[in-house]
Motif scaffolding. Structure first.
Motif, PDB file in Angstrom:
ATOM      1  N   ASP A 169      33.821  11.708  46.733  1.00  0.00           N
ATOM      2  CA  ASP A 169      32.409  11.621  46.352  1.00  0.00           C
ATOM      3  C   ASP A 169      31.756  12.992  46.249  1.00  0.00           C
ATOM      4  O   ASP A 169      30.689  13.241  46.806  1.00  0.00           O
ATOM      5  N   GLY A 170      32.469  13.923  45.604  1.00  0.00           N
ATOM      6  CA  GLY A 170      31.906  15.257  45.380  1.00  0.00           C
ATOM      7  C   GLY A 170      32.160  16.237  46.506  1.00  0.00           C
ATOM      8  O   GLY A 170      31.792  17.407  46.395  1.00  0.00           O
ATOM      9  N   ILE A 171      32.745  15.790  47.580  1.00  0.00           N
ATOM     10  CA  ILE A 171      33.088  16.685  48.690  1.00  0.00           C
ATOM     11  C   ILE A 171      34.581  16.990  48.591  1.00  0.00           C
ATOM     12  O   ILE A 171      35.415  16.086  48.469  1.00  0.00           O
ATOM     13  N   TYR A 172      34.918  18.261  48.645  1.00  0.00           N
ATOM     14  CA  TYR A 172      36.307  18.700  48.504  1.00  0.00           C
ATOM     15  C   TYR A 172      36.840  19.156  49.870  1.00  0.00           C
ATOM     16  O   TYR A 172      36.226  20.018  50.525  1.00  0.00           O
ATOM     17  N   TYR A 177      34.788  10.527  57.568  1.00  0.00           N
ATOM     18  CA  TYR A 177      33.602  10.559  56.705  1.00  0.00           C
ATOM     19  C   TYR A 177      33.007   9.155  56.588  1.00  0.00           C
ATOM     20  O   TYR A 177      33.716   8.167  56.697  1.00  0.00           O
ATOM     21  N   PHE A 178      31.773   9.116  56.390  1.00  0.00           N
ATOM     22  CA  PHE A 178      31.067   7.847  56.206  1.00  0.00           C
ATOM     23  C   PHE A 178      29.991   8.050  55.142  1.00  0.00           C
ATOM     24  O   PHE A 178      29.218   9.014  55.211  1.00  0.00           O
ATOM     25  N   VAL A 207      36.055  23.047  53.669  1.00  0.00           N
ATOM     26  CA  VAL A 207      35.284  21.971  53.055  1.00  0.00           C
ATOM     27  C   VAL A 207      34.250  22.557  52.088  1.00  0.00           C
ATOM     28  O   VAL A 207      33.554  23.522  52.424  1.00  0.00           O
ATOM     29  N   LEU A 208      34.167  21.971  50.877  1.00  0.00           N
ATOM     30  CA  LEU A 208      33.154  22.335  49.875  1.00  0.00           C
ATOM     31  C   LEU A 208      32.201  21.164  49.717  1.00  0.00           C
ATOM     32  O   LEU A 208      32.628  20.053  49.370  1.00  0.00           O
ATOM     33  N   ARG A 250      22.327  16.979  48.495  1.00  0.00           N
ATOM     34  CA  ARG A 250      22.916  15.647  48.435  1.00  0.00           C
ATOM     35  C   ARG A 250      22.094  14.713  49.300  1.00  0.00           C
ATOM     36  O   ARG A 250      21.724  15.043  50.421  1.00  0.00           O
ATOM     37  N   ASN A 251      21.760  13.495  48.729  1.00  0.00           N
ATOM     38  CA  ASN A 251      20.972  12.537  49.468  1.00  0.00           C
ATOM     39  C   ASN A 251      21.837  11.547  50.240  1.00  0.00           C
ATOM     40  O   ASN A 251      21.344  10.872  51.137  1.00  0.00           O
ATOM     41  N   ASN A 252      23.079  11.384  49.807  1.00  0.00           N
ATOM     42  CA  ASN A 252      23.963  10.446  50.514  1.00  0.00           C
ATOM     43  C   ASN A 252      24.215  10.921  51.941  1.00  0.00           C
ATOM     44  O   ASN A 252      24.350  12.114  52.216  1.00  0.00           O
TER      45      ASN A 252
END
Length: 580
Positions: free
Chosen positions: A497-500, A544-545, A515-516, A521-523
Motif C-alpha cells: 500500500d505504498g510503503i516499501y 502492519y495494520f 522503510v520508505l 498519508r491518511n491511512n
C-alpha cells in the motif's frame, strides 16, 4: 689329542680281537642280553620288540659293545626295521648277512652298567604261527676285555584277531510285539496303561560277546527307551533300542473351576482359560485368603505367595494345578498392597549422578548444583546426557531437550519428581560453536545506495538511517534502487500500500530493514521495526495494520528513527566479538 688317538686305536684293536679272534680275548665280566615286548600279535599286524642289556657283573667300564645274529622264524615274522635307542651306541643291522647286528659305545666312556634298552625291532606278522626271537653268536665286551653273554629269548605267537561280531541272535520283551531282526537296531512297542514293568531278554550271536541292558525295566506313562548293548570280543559295540509307549489313561485336566479371594475382587473376573489376574488391597491387608477349586477331583491344587505382601509393592500369588497325568497349569494373581497412611513421604528429588557422552560438564556435578554448561565444537551435533536419581525407589526422572544440537545455545532440562511430588529441575546448557566457514562470513547489512525513480527522498541517504519519506513527483509509481554495501549481501523489496520494506540479508544470515513511507498519508499504518544488533544474529519483526486514521503516526516514525540511530551506535559488536 694323543689320548684321543690312543683311545680310537684301542677301540679298533678291541673290535678286531672281538670279532676276528674271539679265542684270543680273555673273558672278564658278564651280562644278560634279553628281549621285551608283546607276546602275541594278530595276523597282518606289526609287533615291536626291544633288545636290552641287564645283569651286568664284573665288566670294566660297563658293556661297551654287543654283536651277533638276530634269530627268528622269517616265515612267521617279517623283519621291517631296527633302530638304536641308547646314544652313543652306534647301531648297524645287515638283514642280507643273516641279520647280523653290532652295537658299539663310540666314546668308550658310557658303558652299560644296568638295565638299558639298546635296540628296537619291528616285525610284521605273516601267518598263524609261533616263533622265538633271540640273538645267536652273541658277543659282548667291556672297555678292556671280552665278557660272557647270557641270552633271554622272547617267544611270540601270531594269532587271529578276536571276533568283531556284535549282533544279537534274539531279542524279546515280556509285553507287546517285537518282530526281531538282528540288522534292525530300533523297535517300537506299545503296552496298555496298566503295564508298569517289562522284562527284556537278549542273546549274542558270538559266544564271546557281552550283552548289557537286559532284565526287568520299570515303565513311566508315555515313551520309555530301553537300550541293549552288545560288545564283541574285539571291543566293537552295537546298541539295540526298544521304545516302549505305555498308554496314558490319566486325566490331563489341570484347570480351576473357581478362584476367589476373601475381601477382594479379581480383575478381570475369573475364567478357567485366563491365567493372569490383578488385585489391589489396602495397606491393612498383609496376607490373602485364596480359595481355589480344581475342575477335576483328581487334580491337586497348591497356593504360594499369599502371605508375602509388602506395602507399595506388587507380589505374585501362584495357584498351581497339577493334573492326574502330571501336567501343570499356573494361575497368577498380581497383588498390589497400598501405602502406609502414616508413612512420611520422601522429599528426595536429587540426582545421584549426571554424565555426558562428550565434552566436560562445568561445574563438576554436585547434587545441590542445578545449572551446568558444556562447550562443544561445531563438528559435534549430538550429545547423550545420562542421569540417575538418588531415590531409586520413588524418584522419577524426566528429560527434555533437542535431539540434534543447533549452533549456539541448546538447553536440556532434567526434572526429578520426589515421592511427595516436589520437583527439582537441573539445567544443562550445551553451547555448540559455529563453523569456521560461518565465522568467516560477513555480517554487513548496510545499504550503500538508496534512490527512487519518479519520486524524491525527503531525507538525505545515510546507511545508518532506516526510515525514509518520499514524494511522488509525477504521479507515476516509483521505482526503488537499493544497493548493498557488501556485494555478498542480498536485497529484497516488498511494497504494501505504498510503503516499501527493503530487507538486507548478510552473508552470515544477519538482517536489517529499511522503510520508505509516503510523505503524507491518511491511512493508519502501524510499523514496528526492532533491530537488535548483538551476538551474530539480527532479529526483526515487521507488522502492519491498515486503517483510516492514526493520530500518532508521525510520532511513531520519529521514535523509530531515534531508536534506529541509537541501535546503530550500539552496533559496535563486531564479528570478533560475536566469535567470542
Amino acid at each position: 689329542m694323543k689320548n684321543l688317538y690312543e683311545t680310537m686305536l684301542r677301540l679298533i684293536l678291541l673290535s678286531a680281537l672281538f670279532f676276528l679272534c674271539p679265542s684270543m680275548v680273555k673273558a672278564a665280566g658278564s651280562a644278560t642280553i634279553g628281549f621285551s615286548g608283546d607276546s602275541t600279535v594278530y595276523v597282518g599286524n606289526n609287533i615291536t620288540i626291544t633288545m636290552y642289556i641287564s645283569d651286568v657283573n664284573g665288566a670294566n667300564g660297563g658293556i661297551a659293545s654287543v654283536g651277533g645274529n638276530l634269530s627268528f622264524d622269517s616265515s612267521c615274522l617279517e623283519y621291517v626295521s631296527g633302530v638304536g635307542v641308547n646314544y652313543p651306541y652306534g647301531f648297524q643291522m645287515n638283514p642280507a648277512a643273516d641279520y647280523k647286528l653290532a652295537g658299539l659305545d663310540t666314546s668308550l666312556s658310557n658303558g652299560i652298567t644296568g638295565y638299558t634298552n639298546v635296540f628296537t625291532f619291528t616285525f610284521h606278522a605273516k601267518r598263524l604261527c609261533s616263533t622265538t626271537i633271540t640273538l645267536k653268536n652273541a658277543k659282548i665286551s667291556d672297555t678292556v676285555d671280552k665278557a660272557t653273554a647270557h641270552i633271554s629269548a622272547k617267544a611270540v605267537q601270531v594269532v587271529n584277531p578276536p571276533s568283531s561280531n556284535n549282533n544279537l541272535s534274539n531279542l524279546t520283551i515280556s509285553s507287546g510285539s517285537l518282530p526281531f531282526d538282528k540288522n534292525n537296531t530300533s523297535y517300537q512297542v506299545n503296552v496298555d496303561s496298566d503295564v508298569n514293568q517289562v522284562t527284556v531278554n537278549a542273546q549274542a550271536e558270538d559266544g564271546g560277546a557281552r550283552v548289557t541292558g537286559i532284565g526287568s525295566k520299570l515303565l513311566d506313562y508315555g515313551n520309555n527307551t530301553i537300550s541293549i548293548t552288545v560288545t564283541a570280543p574285539s571291543g566293537a559295540k552295537k546298541t539295540y533300542t526298544i521304545h516302549v509307549n505305555r498308554k496314558d489313561n490319566r486325566s490331563s485336566n489341570n484347570k480351576l473351576a473357581s478362584l476367589t479371594v476373601n475381601g477382594g475382587s479379581l480383575e478381570p473376573s475369573f475364567s478357567a482359560s485366563k491365567e493372569e489376574y490383578s488385585l489391589a488391597v489396602p495397606y491393612s491387608v498383609s496376607s490373602l485368603d485364596v480359595n481355589a477349586k480344581a475342575e477335576d477331583s483328581k487334580a491337586k491344587v497348591s497356593i504360594t505367595g499369599q502371605n508375602d505382601l509388602v506395602a507399595e509393592e506388587t507380589r505374585d500369588v501362584k495357584i498351581q494345578v497339577t493334573a492326574e497325568n502330571g501336567s501343570v497349569k499356573t494361575y497368577t494373581i498380581h497383588v498390589s498392597r497400598g501405602k502406609d497412611p502414616n508413612k512420611v513421604l520422601s522429599t528426595n528429588n536429587y540426582l545421584a549422578s549426571l554424565t555426558v557422552s562428550v565434552g566436560i560438564l562445568s561445574p563438576q556435578f554436585e547434587k545441590e548444583k542445578e545449572n551446568y554448561i558444556i562447550y562443544l565444537p561445531y563438528e559435534i551435533d549430538s550429545i547423550q546426557i545420562d542421569a540417575v536419581v538418588e531415590d531409586t525407589k520413588y524418584g522419577i526422572l524426566k528429560k527434555e531437550g533437542p535431539e540434534k544440537l543447533s549452533v549456539g545455545n541448546n538447553q536440556y532440562l532434567l526434572k526429578v519428581t520426589a515421592e511427595d511430588e516436589s520437583i527439582r529441575t537441573y539445567k544443562v546448557m550445551v553451547v555448540r560453536a559455529a563453523s569456521i566457514e560461518d565465522m568467516n562470513h560477513s555480517s554487513n547489512t548496510y545499504l550503500k545506495e538508496l534512490t527512487v525513480k519518479n519520486g524524491k527522498l525527503k531525507e538525505v541517504f545515510d546507511k545508518k538511517l532506516f526510515l525514509y519519506h518520499y514524494k511522488n513527483t509525477n504521479n507515476k509509481k516509483i521505482k526503488i534502487r537499493a544497493v548493498a554495501e557488501d556485494s555478498n549481501s542480498s536485497v529484497s523489496v516488498l511494497e504494501v500500500d505504498g510503503i516499501y520494506v527493503i530487507t538486507v540479508k548478510s552473508e552470515s544470515g544477519d538482517k536489517a530493514v529499511y522503510v520508505l513511507q509516503p510523505e503524507k498519508r491518511n491511512n493508519m499504518i502501524l510499523i514496528w521495526i526492532g533491530i537488535v544488533f548483538g551476538s551474530s544474529i539480527i532479529f526483526f519483526v515487521i507488522g502492519y495494520f491498515i486503517g483510516k486514521k492514526h493520530k500518532e503516526f508521525t510520532k511513531d516514525l520519529e521514535s523509530v528513527n531515534k531508536t534506529s540511530k541509537l541501535d546503530c551506535k550500539k552496533k559496535g559488536n563486531t564479528k570478533k566479538e560475536r566469535i567470542r
